[in-house]
Motif scaffolding. Structure first.
Motif, mmCIF file in Angstrom:
data_model
loop_
_atom_site.group_PDB
_atom_site.id
_atom_site.type_symbol
_atom_site.label_atom_id
_atom_site.label_comp_id
_atom_site.label_asym_id
_atom_site.label_seq_id
_atom_site.Cartn_x
_atom_site.Cartn_y
_atom_site.Cartn_z
ATOM 1 N N CYS A 103 0.899 -1.156 0.000
ATOM 2 C CA CYS A 103 0.000 0.000 0.000
ATOM 3 C C CYS A 103 0.932 1.199 0.000
ATOM 4 O O CYS A 103 1.581 1.480 1.001
ATOM 5 N N CYS A 106 -0.472 4.189 2.542
ATOM 6 C CA CYS A 106 -0.540 4.032 4.000
ATOM 7 C C CYS A 106 -0.334 2.565 4.352
ATOM 8 O O CYS A 106 0.782 2.076 4.260
ATOM 9 N N SER A 107 -1.379 1.865 4.744
ATOM 10 C CA SER A 107 -1.181 0.487 5.212
ATOM 11 C C SER A 107 -2.409 -0.368 4.933
ATOM 12 O O SER A 107 -2.716 -1.261 5.711
ATOM 13 N N CYS A 108 -3.123 -0.117 3.845
ATOM 14 C CA CYS A 108 -4.317 -0.908 3.534
ATOM 15 C C CYS A 108 -3.911 -2.376 3.391
ATOM 16 O O CYS A 108 -2.896 -2.690 2.756
HETATM 17 FE FE FE Z 1 -3.403 2.228 2.787
#
Ligand code: FE
Length: 203
Positions: A103, A106-108
């Motif tokens: 991602c 961010c951190s999906c």
């Molecule tokens: Fe994300």
């Protein structure tokens, strides 16, 4: 700036802690409830749901087709529904193509099938280098992908999350779904590693 600065909690962590303190103080949430949610996604869900889906896909050609056609629906068949699990797409490794998930923003991450993301997945170097130099990133995970194999990098978003379907390891004919699932690591489903070989199982 000294090195220690990089270990200070991030603004997001500080905000999360402040919010948690406030909710607990106001009696709106019990610390045990928060712990239970974290425990669920970190350890109980962990990557075991995803490993079960992959093992089923290896063992059952019909399920594999359903997983590749609509991973959200295939996961829901197994009862794997919940946070950040919507719009899941399975991407299949083949002898000609290797898939890697990141991602960049961010951190999906697909919580319902993989649990919470590892720390490195959220790090700035991984998020940029998975795109700019995926082969080097794979090599650092000990994964050699030959030059003839295409590397496909999938950028997760809040709309779409990815699950890598690794290649079934050789020497596993006749294995049960339960046995097969032990070969499926979290990292293999992010795409930074291959599934384990039978001789790599520790127990
Ligand atoms: Fe994300």
């Amino acid at each position: 700036m000294s090195r220690e600065h990089s270990h200070l909690p991030s603004e997001t962590e500080l905000r999360a802690r402040a919010l948690e303190s406030l909710l607990v103080e106001k009696g709106l949430v019990k610390p045990a409830t928060l712990d239970a949610i974290i425990e669920t996604y970190q350890n109980q869900v962990g990557p075991r749901n995803g490993a079960h889906l992959v093992a089923l896909a290896w063992a059952d050609a019909d399920f594999r087709q359903r997983l590749l056609a609509d991973a959200s629906a295939a996961a829901a068949e197994m009862g794997y529904i919940g946070r950040q699990g919507e719009h899941l797409q399975a991407v299949e490794n083949t002898p000609r193509a290797h898939n890697l998930v990141v991602c960049t923003l961010c951190s999906c991450y697909p919580w319902t099938v993989l649990g919470l993301p590892p720390v490195w997945y959220k790090s700035a170097p991984y998020r940029s280098r998975a795109v700019s130099e995926p082969r080097a990133v794979l090599a650092e995970f000990g994964t050699e992908v030959s030059e003839e194999v295409e590397i496909r990098v999938w950028d997760s978003t809040s709309e779409m999350r990815y699950l890598v379907l690794p290649m079934r390891p050789p020497g596993t004919d006749g294995w049960s779904v339960e046995q097969l699932s032990r070969l499926v690591t979290r990292n293999a489903m992010i795409g930074v590693e291959q599934a384990l070989l039978p001789e790599q199982l520790t127990s």
